[in-house]
Design a protein around this motif. Structure first.
Motif, PDB file in Angstrom:
ATOM      1  N   ARG A   8       0.853  -1.201   0.000  1.00  0.00           N
ATOM      2  CA  ARG A   8       0.000   0.000   0.000  1.00  0.00           C
ATOM      3  C   ARG A   8       0.882   1.241   0.000  1.00  0.00           C
ATOM      4  N   LEU A   9       0.265   2.373  -0.339  1.00  0.00           N
ATOM      5  CA  LEU A   9       0.989   3.645  -0.255  1.00  0.00           C
ATOM      6  C   LEU A   9       1.161   4.034   1.213  1.00  0.00           C
ATOM      7  N   GLY A  10       2.307   4.598   1.539  1.00  0.00           N
ATOM      8  CA  GLY A  10       2.542   5.041   2.908  1.00  0.00           C
ATOM      9  C   GLY A  10       1.667   6.226   3.268  1.00  0.00           C
ATOM     10  N   ARG A  11       1.422   6.365   4.586  1.00  0.00           N
ATOM     11  CA  ARG A  11       0.633   7.490   5.104  1.00  0.00           C
ATOM     12  C   ARG A  11       1.500   8.267   6.088  1.00  0.00           C
ATOM     13  N   ALA A  12       1.037   9.461   6.418  1.00  0.00           N
ATOM     14  CA  ALA A  12       1.808  10.291   7.356  1.00  0.00           C
ATOM     15  C   ALA A  12       2.082   9.539   8.667  1.00  0.00           C
ATOM     16  N   ALA A  13       1.123   8.738   9.091  1.00  0.00           N
ATOM     17  CA  ALA A  13       1.276   8.018  10.360  1.00  0.00           C
ATOM     18  C   ALA A  13       2.385   6.967  10.306  1.00  0.00           C
ATOM     19  N   ASP A  14       2.882   6.648   9.101  1.00  0.00           N
ATOM     20  CA  ASP A  14       3.941   5.641   8.959  1.00  0.00           C
ATOM     21  C   ASP A  14       5.344   6.242   9.091  1.00  0.00           C
ATOM     22  N   ALA A  15       5.444   7.567   9.136  1.00  0.00           N
ATOM     23  CA  ALA A  15       6.767   8.215   9.043  1.00  0.00           C
ATOM     24  C   ALA A  15       7.733   7.732  10.128  1.00  0.00           C
ATOM     25  N   GLN A  35      15.250  10.959   9.170  1.00  0.00           N
ATOM     26  CA  GLN A  35      14.472  11.079  10.397  1.00  0.00           C
ATOM     27  C   GLN A  35      13.001  11.308  10.002  1.00  0.00           C
ATOM     28  N   PRO A  36      12.075  11.193  10.962  1.00  0.00           N
ATOM     29  CA  PRO A  36      10.646  11.241  10.598  1.00  0.00           C
ATOM     30  C   PRO A  36      10.240  12.458   9.765  1.00  0.00           C
ATOM     31  N   ALA A  37      10.794  13.628  10.037  1.00  0.00           N
ATOM     32  CA  ALA A  37      10.364  14.825   9.286  1.00  0.00           C
ATOM     33  C   ALA A  37      10.735  14.697   7.803  1.00  0.00           C
ATOM     34  N   ARG A  38      11.894  14.123   7.520  1.00  0.00           N
ATOM     35  CA  ARG A  38      12.289  13.952   6.115  1.00  0.00           C
ATOM     36  C   ARG A  38      11.421  12.896   5.435  1.00  0.00           C
ATOM     37  N   ALA A  42       8.883  13.205   2.111  1.00  0.00           N
ATOM     38  CA  ALA A  42       8.832  12.268   0.980  1.00  0.00           C
ATOM     39  C   ALA A  42       7.403  11.761   0.778  1.00  0.00           C
ATOM     40  N   LEU A  43       6.721  11.465   1.884  1.00  0.00           N
ATOM     41  CA  LEU A  43       5.342  10.972   1.804  1.00  0.00           C
ATOM     42  C   LEU A  43       4.423  11.996   1.140  1.00  0.00           C
ATOM     43  N   GLN A  44       4.756  13.262   1.310  1.00  0.00           N
ATOM     44  CA  GLN A  44       3.872  14.319   0.791  1.00  0.00           C
ATOM     45  C   GLN A  44       4.323  14.842  -0.572  1.00  0.00           C
ATOM     46  N   HIS A  45       5.486  14.381  -1.043  1.00  0.00           N
ATOM     47  CA  HIS A  45       6.039  14.930  -2.278  1.00  0.00           C
ATOM     48  C   HIS A  45       5.312  14.339  -3.497  1.00  0.00           C
ATOM     49  N   PRO A  46       4.881  15.184  -4.441  1.00  0.00           N
ATOM     50  CA  PRO A  46       4.110  14.665  -5.571  1.00  0.00           C
ATOM     51  C   PRO A  46       4.916  13.777  -6.514  1.00  0.00           C
ATOM     52  N   GLU A  47       6.235  13.915  -6.537  1.00  0.00           N
ATOM     53  CA  GLU A  47       7.015  13.081  -7.452  1.00  0.00           C
ATOM     54  C   GLU A  47       7.781  11.986  -6.724  1.00  0.00           C
ATOM     55  N   VAL A  52       4.628   0.617   1.213  1.00  0.00           N
ATOM     56  CA  VAL A  52       4.897  -0.107   2.458  1.00  0.00           C
ATOM     57  C   VAL A  52       4.217  -1.470   2.425  1.00  0.00           C
ATOM     58  N   VAL A  53       4.753  -2.362   3.259  1.00  0.00           N
ATOM     59  CA  VAL A  53       4.155  -3.683   3.417  1.00  0.00           C
ATOM     60  C   VAL A  53       3.983  -3.948   4.913  1.00  0.00           C
ATOM     61  N   ASP A  54       2.839  -4.512   5.269  1.00  0.00           N
ATOM     62  CA  ASP A  54       2.522  -4.778   6.677  1.00  0.00           C
ATOM     63  C   ASP A  54       2.534  -6.280   6.942  1.00  0.00           C
ATOM     64  N   ALA A  55       2.706  -6.616   8.203  1.00  0.00           N
ATOM     65  CA  ALA A  55       2.456  -7.987   8.667  1.00  0.00           C
ATOM     66  C   ALA A  55       1.569  -7.804   9.895  1.00  0.00           C
ATOM     67  N   GLY A  56       0.325  -8.252   9.803  1.00  0.00           N
ATOM     68  CA  GLY A  56      -0.622  -7.943  10.867  1.00  0.00           C
ATOM     69  C   GLY A  56      -0.799  -6.438  10.945  1.00  0.00           C
ATOM     70  N   ASP A  57      -0.653  -5.900  12.160  1.00  0.00           N
ATOM     71  CA  ASP A  57      -0.841  -4.455  12.350  1.00  0.00           C
ATOM     72  C   ASP A  57       0.447  -3.667  12.181  1.00  0.00           C
ATOM     73  N   GLU A  58       1.541  -4.355  11.905  1.00  0.00           N
ATOM     74  CA  GLU A  58       2.838  -3.657  11.910  1.00  0.00           C
ATOM     75  C   GLU A  58       3.401  -3.448  10.520  1.00  0.00           C
ATOM     76  N   LEU A  59       3.983  -2.271  10.345  1.00  0.00           N
ATOM     77  CA  LEU A  59       4.688  -1.985   9.100  1.00  0.00           C
ATOM     78  C   LEU A  59       6.048  -2.701   9.181  1.00  0.00           C
ATOM     79  N   VAL A  60       6.333  -3.577   8.207  1.00  0.00           N
ATOM     80  CA  VAL A  60       7.577  -4.356   8.289  1.00  0.00           C
ATOM     81  C   VAL A  60       8.533  -4.073   7.130  1.00  0.00           C
ATOM     82  N   GLY A  61       8.092  -3.282   6.162  1.00  0.00           N
ATOM     83  CA  GLY A  61       8.988  -2.971   5.054  1.00  0.00           C
ATOM     84  C   GLY A  61       8.489  -1.757   4.297  1.00  0.00           C
TER      85      GLY A  61
END
Ligand SMILES: CC(C)(COP(=O)(O)OP(=O)(O)OC[C@H]1O[C@@H](n2cnc3c(N)ncnc32)[C@H](O)[C@@H]1OP(=O)(O)O)[C@@H](O)C(=O)NCCC(=O)NCCS
Length: 153
Positions: A8-15, A35-38, A42-47, A52-61
């Protein structure tokens, strides 16, 4: 037949989780530049795409790719240690390559640490060629290898 895990596409909460994986798996022994701000930028940049990939509730990659005219640049890619060798890195890379093709990219470029045998083997499996070595390319401390892959239509 092996089925890719859902990407899935990453979200701000994944930073924060992405930044932590980068520090642990990619920037180990180097200054922590993602770091999270950078990551959030990237998450908000149009280009830029952050997959991301999850396993259960956790982001693992995750993978971060930038689009630059006919080139796409794979900035970062990592899978949590306990989830490696299960095809998640390959699924992320395939997803990002498909998105790059759709965006008109003809080639994917990336850099890796010369001492990163796992990544070199992984990218080799995916058809990437090592085209240059830059000694001390990472903060003067670690050699950098440049790789590329031409995308087929
Ligand atoms: C590189 C990385 C993303 C691969 O993710 P992964 O989910 O383990 O990769 P996959 O399971 O899809 O592996 C596909 C193939 O790549 C090769 N490969 C992956 N890891 C390898 C390793 N440690 N040693 C040798 N070959 C490896 C194998 O051919 C593997 O197929 P196999 O498991 O059937 O033998 C992961 O090792 C990682 O996060 N490393 C730390 C961060 C990093 O180095 N990122 C890349 C540079 S930015």
């Amino acid at each position: 037949m092996t089925v890719d895990p859902p990407i899935r596409l990453g979200r701000a909460a994944d930073a924060a989780a992405i930044a932590a994986l980068s520090r642990e798996l990619i920037e180990e022994g180097l200054p922590w530049t993602w770091q999270p701000a950078r990551v959030l930028r990237a998450l908000q940049h149009p280009e830029t795409n952050v997959a991301v990939v999850d396993a259960g509730d956790e982001l693992v990659g995750f993978g971060i790719m930038e689009y630059l005219d006919t080139d796409a640049y794979l900035v970062l890619l990592a899978v949590r240690r306990s989830d490696q060798r299960k095809g998640r890195g390959s699924a992320l890379l395939r997803w990002l390559e498909t998105a790059a093709r759709a965006a008109g990219a003809e080639r994917v470029r990336l850099d890796a640490r010369r001492d990163n045998a796992a990544a070199r083997s992984f990218y080799n499996e995916h058809g990437y060629h090592e085209i240059a070595i830059q000694e001390g390319g990472y903060h003067g401390a670690v050699d950098r290898i440049r790789l590329e892959k031409w995308l087929r239509a």
